[in-house]
Write a protein that holds these residues in place. Structure first.
Motif, PDB file in Angstrom:
ATOM      1  N   CYS A  19       0.852  -1.196   0.000  1.00 20.69           N
ATOM      2  CA  CYS A  19       0.000   0.000   0.000  1.00 20.69           C
ATOM      3  C   CYS A  19       0.890   1.249   0.000  1.00 20.69           C
ATOM      4  CB  CYS A  19      -0.913  -0.006   1.223  1.00 20.69           C
ATOM      5  SG  CYS A  19      -1.876   1.503   1.410  1.00 20.69           S
ATOM      6  N   CYS A  22       0.048   4.142   3.335  1.00 16.59           N
ATOM      7  CA  CYS A  22       0.360   4.090   4.764  1.00 16.59           C
ATOM      8  C   CYS A  22       1.814   3.700   5.001  1.00 16.59           C
ATOM      9  CB  CYS A  22      -0.625   3.216   5.540  1.00 16.59           C
ATOM     10  SG  CYS A  22      -0.866   1.563   4.890  1.00 16.59           S
ATOM     11  N   CYS A  54      -4.066  -0.836   0.772  1.00 14.65           N
ATOM     12  CA  CYS A  54      -4.670  -1.783   1.709  1.00 14.65           C
ATOM     13  C   CYS A  54      -6.157  -1.426   1.802  1.00 14.65           C
ATOM     14  CB  CYS A  54      -3.984  -1.738   3.073  1.00 14.65           C
ATOM     15  SG  CYS A  54      -4.232  -0.214   4.001  1.00 14.65           S
ATOM     16  N   CYS A  57      -6.984   1.966   3.778  1.00 14.58           N
ATOM     17  CA  CYS A  57      -6.663   3.216   3.085  1.00 14.58           C
ATOM     18  C   CYS A  57      -7.613   3.445   1.915  1.00 14.58           C
ATOM     19  CB  CYS A  57      -5.223   3.199   2.582  1.00 14.58           C
ATOM     20  SG  CYS A  57      -4.017   3.351   3.908  1.00 14.58           S
TER      21      CYS A  57
HETATM   22 ZN   LIG Z   1      -2.679   1.490   3.550  1.00 14.86          ZN
END
Ligand SMILES: [Zn+2]
Length: 280
Positions: A19, A22, A54, A57
């Motif tokens: 991801c 993050c 992810c 997010c």
């Molecule tokens: Zn994320």
């Protein structure tokens, strides 16, 4: 899901396993479109603006995405923001997720008359001042733009460097509505940065130009630790994001600016280890 689609997804996650929103440590399980697809006419979003994300997010910002998509379609000059007839649906969605917000955005008759006089807007016959007036900027709008801007900065950073922007890095935002366009015919904030070298990639899908809806310039230092992102969304709003992957560096310059009392306008803190974040 067809076999071809599944294969394409597998290849995407093989190439982009983490991801990008993050910090780069979480496995990616979804594909996030940033800017959101709904922002674009007929959902013709620009090629390449798909990011490994992810679940948190991706889906944690759905309401903000909706609100920003609606805001980005506002155009005080023409109906260009609603060529696909989807604006009404977006407004309904916003009304459902943010009850009372649309009313708050609409200026009162007195406010509208005053700002229309300032901006030289005169309603056509049959239109009220409120209908053509500049909308009020609310806290909900500010928050949505901050959440969106943080993702956009991280997405474009990844696009240009193939690296995730680290969690300890700092991101600061300054954004502005189309009132600059109405007063000066341009976004004056960009004048200050016009000599900064940077990339202005063509925004398109299948050869169709989308720069009338979203356009940006990204400036990166040679070792990609400092970024400046300037972006425009149609005739609705613009933003500038400054970022630094090394904690403390950008924060120190902001502190210096404040000490020197330079009226550089307030920056929204999108991410920082030491400055208080305006969004979480
Ligand atoms: Zn994320």
């Amino acid at each position: 899901m067809g076999i071809a689609t599944r294969k394409r997804r597998e290849a995407f996650f093989q190439k982009n396993p983490h991801c990008v929103f993050c910090g780069g440590g979480t496995p990616a399980t979804t594909v996030e479109h940033c800017p959101p697809r709904a922002m674009f006419q007929n959902r013709h979003w620009p090629e390449g603006f798909e990011f490994p994300s992810c679940d948190n997010c991706n889906h944690g910002t759905a309401d903000h995405d909706l609100l920003v998509s609606m805001i980005a379609r506002m155009d005080p000059f023409t109906e260009a923001g609603d060529r696909d007839g989807k604006l009404n649906g977006l407004m309904h969605g916003v009304h459902k997720q943010f009850p009372g917000l649309l009313q708050k955005m609409l200026p009162s008759a007195v406010e509208a008359r005053r700002s229309n006089r300032e901006f030289g807007i005169s309603p056509d016959p049959g239109q009220t001042h409120q209908e053509v007036g500049v909308v009020n900027v609310t806290d909900e709008m500010r928050e949505a733009v901050c959440v969106f801007a943080r993702k956009l900065a991280k997405g474009t950073y990844y696009l240009h460097t193939q690296q995730s922007f680290p969690n300890e890095g700092c991101l600061l935002l300054k954004w502005f509505t189309n009132s600059d366009l109405l007063l000066d015919g341009r976004y004056t904030t960009f004048d200050l940065l016009q000599h900064m070298a940077g990339e202005v990639p063509p925004i398109q899908r299948s050869g169709r130009y989308l720069g009338d809806q979203f356009e940006y310039k990204l400036s990166l230092s040679p070792d990609s630790d400092i970024l400046a992102l300037q972006a425009i969304f149609g005739k609705a709003f613009g933003l500038v994001i400054f970022g630094c992957t090394i904690p403390g560096k950008l924060e120190a310059s902001i502190e210096r600016l404040r000490e020197q009392n330079q009226n550089d306008g307030p920056f929204a803190v999108l991410q920082s280890r030491s400055l208080r974040n305006q969004i979480e």
